[in-house]
Motif scaffolding. Sequence first.
Motif, PDB file in Angstrom:
ATOM      1  N   GLY A   1      -3.497   1.302  -4.614  1.00 38.13           N
ATOM      2  CA  GLY A   1      -2.195   0.674  -5.206  1.00 38.13           C
ATOM      3  C   GLY A   1      -1.612   1.543  -6.353  1.00 38.13           C
ATOM      4  N   LEU A   2      -2.416   2.517  -6.907  1.00 42.24           N
ATOM      5  CA  LEU A   2      -2.015   3.284  -8.240  1.00 42.24           C
ATOM      6  C   LEU A   2      -1.328   4.762  -7.794  1.00 42.24           C
ATOM      7  CD1 LEU A   2      -5.233   2.549 -10.264  1.00 42.24           C
ATOM      8  CD2 LEU A   2      -3.120   1.583 -10.401  1.00 42.24           C
ATOM      9  N   LYS A   3      -1.976   5.456  -6.683  1.00 46.11           N
ATOM     10  CA  LYS A   3      -1.492   6.593  -6.273  1.00 46.11           C
ATOM     11  C   LYS A   3      -1.313   6.715  -4.710  1.00 46.11           C
ATOM     12  CE  LYS A   3      -1.975   9.483  -9.948  1.00 46.11           C
ATOM     13  NZ  LYS A   3      -3.190  10.282 -10.217  1.00 46.11           N
ATOM     14  N   ALA A   4      -0.151   7.437  -4.482  1.00 52.64           N
ATOM     15  CA  ALA A   4       0.336   7.589  -3.065  1.00 52.64           C
ATOM     16  C   ALA A   4      -1.010   8.239  -2.331  1.00 52.64           C
ATOM     17  CB  ALA A   4       1.462   7.993  -2.756  1.00 52.64           C
ATOM     18  N   VAL A   5      -1.251   8.059  -1.014  1.00 55.10           N
ATOM     19  CA  VAL A   5      -2.197   8.793  -0.188  1.00 55.10           C
ATOM     20  C   VAL A   5      -1.567   9.098   0.953  1.00 55.10           C
ATOM     21  CG1 VAL A   5      -4.359   8.523   1.203  1.00 55.10           C
ATOM     22  CG2 VAL A   5      -4.162   7.372  -0.892  1.00 55.10           C
ATOM     23  N   THR A   6      -1.566  10.375   1.486  1.00 52.76           N
ATOM     24  CA  THR A   6      -0.776  10.862   2.707  1.00 52.76           C
ATOM     25  C   THR A   6      -1.984  10.967   3.718  1.00 52.76           C
ATOM     26  OG1 THR A   6       0.562  12.073   1.440  1.00 52.76           O
ATOM     27  CG2 THR A   6       0.586  12.764   3.785  1.00 52.76           C
ATOM     28  N   VAL A   7      -1.911  10.431   4.809  1.00 52.07           N
ATOM     29  CA  VAL A   7      -2.981  10.489   5.926  1.00 52.07           C
ATOM     30  C   VAL A   7      -2.701  11.334   6.896  1.00 52.07           C
ATOM     31  CG1 VAL A   7      -4.173   9.145   7.650  1.00 52.07           C
ATOM     32  CG2 VAL A   7      -3.719   8.063   5.343  1.00 52.07           C
TER      33      VAL A   7
ATOM     34  N   THR B   1     -21.017  12.692  -6.012  1.00 52.91           N
ATOM     35  CA  THR B   1     -19.713  12.535  -5.514  1.00 52.91           C
ATOM     36  C   THR B   1     -18.968  12.343  -6.690  1.00 52.91           C
ATOM     37  OG1 THR B   1     -18.453  11.192  -4.142  1.00 52.91           O
ATOM     38  CG2 THR B   1     -20.143  10.028  -5.526  1.00 52.91           C
ATOM     39  N   LEU B   2     -17.720  12.934  -6.541  1.00 54.09           N
ATOM     40  CA  LEU B   2     -16.714  12.371  -7.386  1.00 54.09           C
ATOM     41  C   LEU B   2     -16.463  10.802  -7.427  1.00 54.09           C
ATOM     42  CD1 LEU B   2     -13.599  14.904  -6.997  1.00 54.09           C
ATOM     43  CD2 LEU B   2     -15.592  14.817  -8.682  1.00 54.09           C
ATOM     44  N   THR B   3     -15.992  10.269  -8.409  1.00 55.61           N
ATOM     45  CA  THR B   3     -16.092   8.753  -8.433  1.00 55.61           C
ATOM     46  C   THR B   3     -14.177   8.451  -7.946  1.00 55.61           C
ATOM     47  OG1 THR B   3     -14.992   8.792 -10.596  1.00 55.61           O
ATOM     48  CG2 THR B   3     -17.470   8.560 -10.432  1.00 55.61           C
ATOM     49  N   LEU B   4     -14.191   7.261  -7.785  1.00 54.81           N
ATOM     50  CA  LEU B   4     -12.866   6.558  -7.419  1.00 54.81           C
ATOM     51  C   LEU B   4     -11.993   7.036  -8.486  1.00 54.81           C
ATOM     52  CD1 LEU B   4     -10.726   5.192  -5.753  1.00 54.81           C
ATOM     53  CD2 LEU B   4     -11.702   3.059  -6.676  1.00 54.81           C
ATOM     54  N   ALA B   5     -12.515   6.873  -9.821  1.00 58.08           N
ATOM     55  CA  ALA B   5     -11.587   7.176 -11.110  1.00 58.08           C
ATOM     56  C   ALA B   5     -11.271   8.683 -11.097  1.00 58.08           C
ATOM     57  CB  ALA B   5     -12.346   6.865 -12.292  1.00 58.08           C
ATOM     58  N   ALA B   6     -12.190   9.602 -10.585  1.00 55.47           N
ATOM     59  CA  ALA B   6     -11.890  11.087 -10.503  1.00 55.47           C
ATOM     60  C   ALA B   6     -10.873  11.208  -9.561  1.00 55.47           C
ATOM     61  CB  ALA B   6     -12.968  11.826 -10.345  1.00 55.47           C
ATOM     62  N   ILE B   7     -11.042  10.707  -8.312  1.00 53.27           N
ATOM     63  CA  ILE B   7     -10.193  11.046  -7.247  1.00 53.27           C
ATOM     64  C   ILE B   7      -8.674  10.612  -7.632  1.00 53.27           C
ATOM     65  CG2 ILE B   7      -9.639  10.383  -4.844  1.00 53.27           C
ATOM     66  CD1 ILE B   7     -12.693  10.255  -4.307  1.00 53.27           C
ATOM     67  N   LEU B   8      -8.533   9.507  -8.316  1.00 50.93           N
ATOM     68  CA  LEU B   8      -7.142   8.825  -8.521  1.00 50.93           C
ATOM     69  C   LEU B   8      -6.524   9.808  -9.761  1.00 50.93           C
ATOM     70  CD1 LEU B   8      -7.896   4.944  -8.394  1.00 50.93           C
ATOM     71  CD2 LEU B   8      -6.690   6.609  -6.863  1.00 50.93           C
ATOM     72  N   GLN B   9      -7.336  10.688 -10.394  1.00 53.75           N
ATOM     73  CA  GLN B   9      -6.992  11.580 -11.314  1.00 53.75           C
ATOM     74  C   GLN B   9      -6.096  12.718 -10.534  1.00 53.75           C
ATOM     75  OE1 GLN B   9      -8.898  12.292 -15.130  1.00 53.75           O
ATOM     76  NE2 GLN B   9     -10.127  10.682 -14.345  1.00 53.75           N
ATOM     77  N   ALA B  10      -6.240  13.046  -9.228  1.00 60.17           N
ATOM     78  CA  ALA B  10      -5.329  14.035  -8.494  1.00 60.17           C
ATOM     79  C   ALA B  10      -3.865  13.364  -8.447  1.00 60.17           C
ATOM     80  CB  ALA B  10      -6.131  14.070  -7.293  1.00 60.17           C
TER      81      ALA B  10
ATOM     82  N   MET C   1       0.824  -1.238  -0.079  1.00 61.02           N
ATOM     83  CA  MET C   1      -0.038  -0.045  -0.037  1.00 61.02           C
ATOM     84  C   MET C   1       0.920   1.446  -0.133  1.00 61.02           C
ATOM     85  SD  MET C   1      -3.120  -0.858   2.702  1.00 61.02           S
ATOM     86  CE  MET C   1      -2.036  -1.404   3.836  1.00 61.02           C
ATOM     87  N   MET C   2       0.492   2.167  -0.768  1.00 60.60           N
ATOM     88  CA  MET C   2       1.296   3.404  -0.974  1.00 60.60           C
ATOM     89  C   MET C   2       0.595   4.371  -0.024  1.00 60.60           C
ATOM     90  SD  MET C   2       1.238   3.101  -4.976  1.00 60.60           S
ATOM     91  CE  MET C   2       2.070   4.724  -5.443  1.00 60.60           C
ATOM     92  N   ILE C   3       0.868   4.269   1.334  1.00 60.02           N
ATOM     93  CA  ILE C   3       0.177   5.124   2.225  1.00 60.02           C
ATOM     94  C   ILE C   3       1.619   5.991   3.201  1.00 60.02           C
ATOM     95  CG2 ILE C   3      -1.114   5.440   4.447  1.00 60.02           C
ATOM     96  CD1 ILE C   3      -2.602   3.223   3.546  1.00 60.02           C
ATOM     97  N   GLU C   4       1.603   7.266   3.167  1.00 58.63           N
ATOM     98  CA  GLU C   4       2.351   8.034   4.105  1.00 58.63           C
ATOM     99  C   GLU C   4       1.460   8.515   5.314  1.00 58.63           C
ATOM    100  OE1 GLU C   4       5.422  11.745   4.339  1.00 58.63           O
ATOM    101  OE2 GLU C   4       4.200  11.437   2.401  1.00 58.63           O
TER     102      GLU C   4
END
Length: 237
Positions: free
Chosen positions: A227-233, A181-190, A1-4
């Motif tokens: 698993g495609l884009k990093a997420v910062t928590v 709502t924004l879709t998951l696909a939209a969120i992953l375009q950030a 998982m790409m989580i910081e």
Amino acid sequence: MMIEEKFFPDRERLIQALANDCASKLQQGIKDSGRATFLVSGGSTPEPVYRELSKRPLPWSDITVALVDERWVEKNEGGSNHAFIEKSLLQNAAAEAPFLGMKTLHANAAQGEAECERAYGELPRPFDICLLGMGSDGHTASLFPHAEGLEAALDVNGGSLCKAITAQQSAVTGAHTERMTLTLAAILQARDIKLLITGEDKLKVYREALLGSDELEMPIRSILKQGLKAVTVYWAP
């Protein structure tokens, strides 16, 4: 998982750090492409971050602020994210920022979906920042557990940016179960996905989300485990 994980001993330090990080990313977006896009969530948790950011001397006229999700209510009704963002973020220096809401004149969210899709499709991509929150039920944006429309909204291959959602009414949703709502696909375009949570209860929900795999039960998992884009928590007590 790409989580910081960026965990802080108190909320004041979290607020300053998150405001600094957002300001830096928005400035970088403008430097790279002349404009930046800031996708924002409602709720009491990000409010002090927005108030802090609103005072920052950024080139706000070059930063488009757009909603992550919205209740299907008029701006003058309680619960409008549009009204909340106007009162919290679009103040002071940030009053110059162009703003894109989700509520249309249509009677329901399903009828407004196409107009919302067109409007969000005109935003430059990738989006610079998507700031998300999380509910005690494991929802994020208006991706609610077992909601009508949830599976389509989580389909990363569907291509849509916006989806109408009807949540199952609960203490978390309140009376307004009809959402856009924004879709998951939209969120992953950030370029930059940030998840803001506070308090021990939310930390427990976050850890529960990491342990399981059922995204329909806890839609926040679709963000944390994609698993495609990093997420910062960002978290503080």
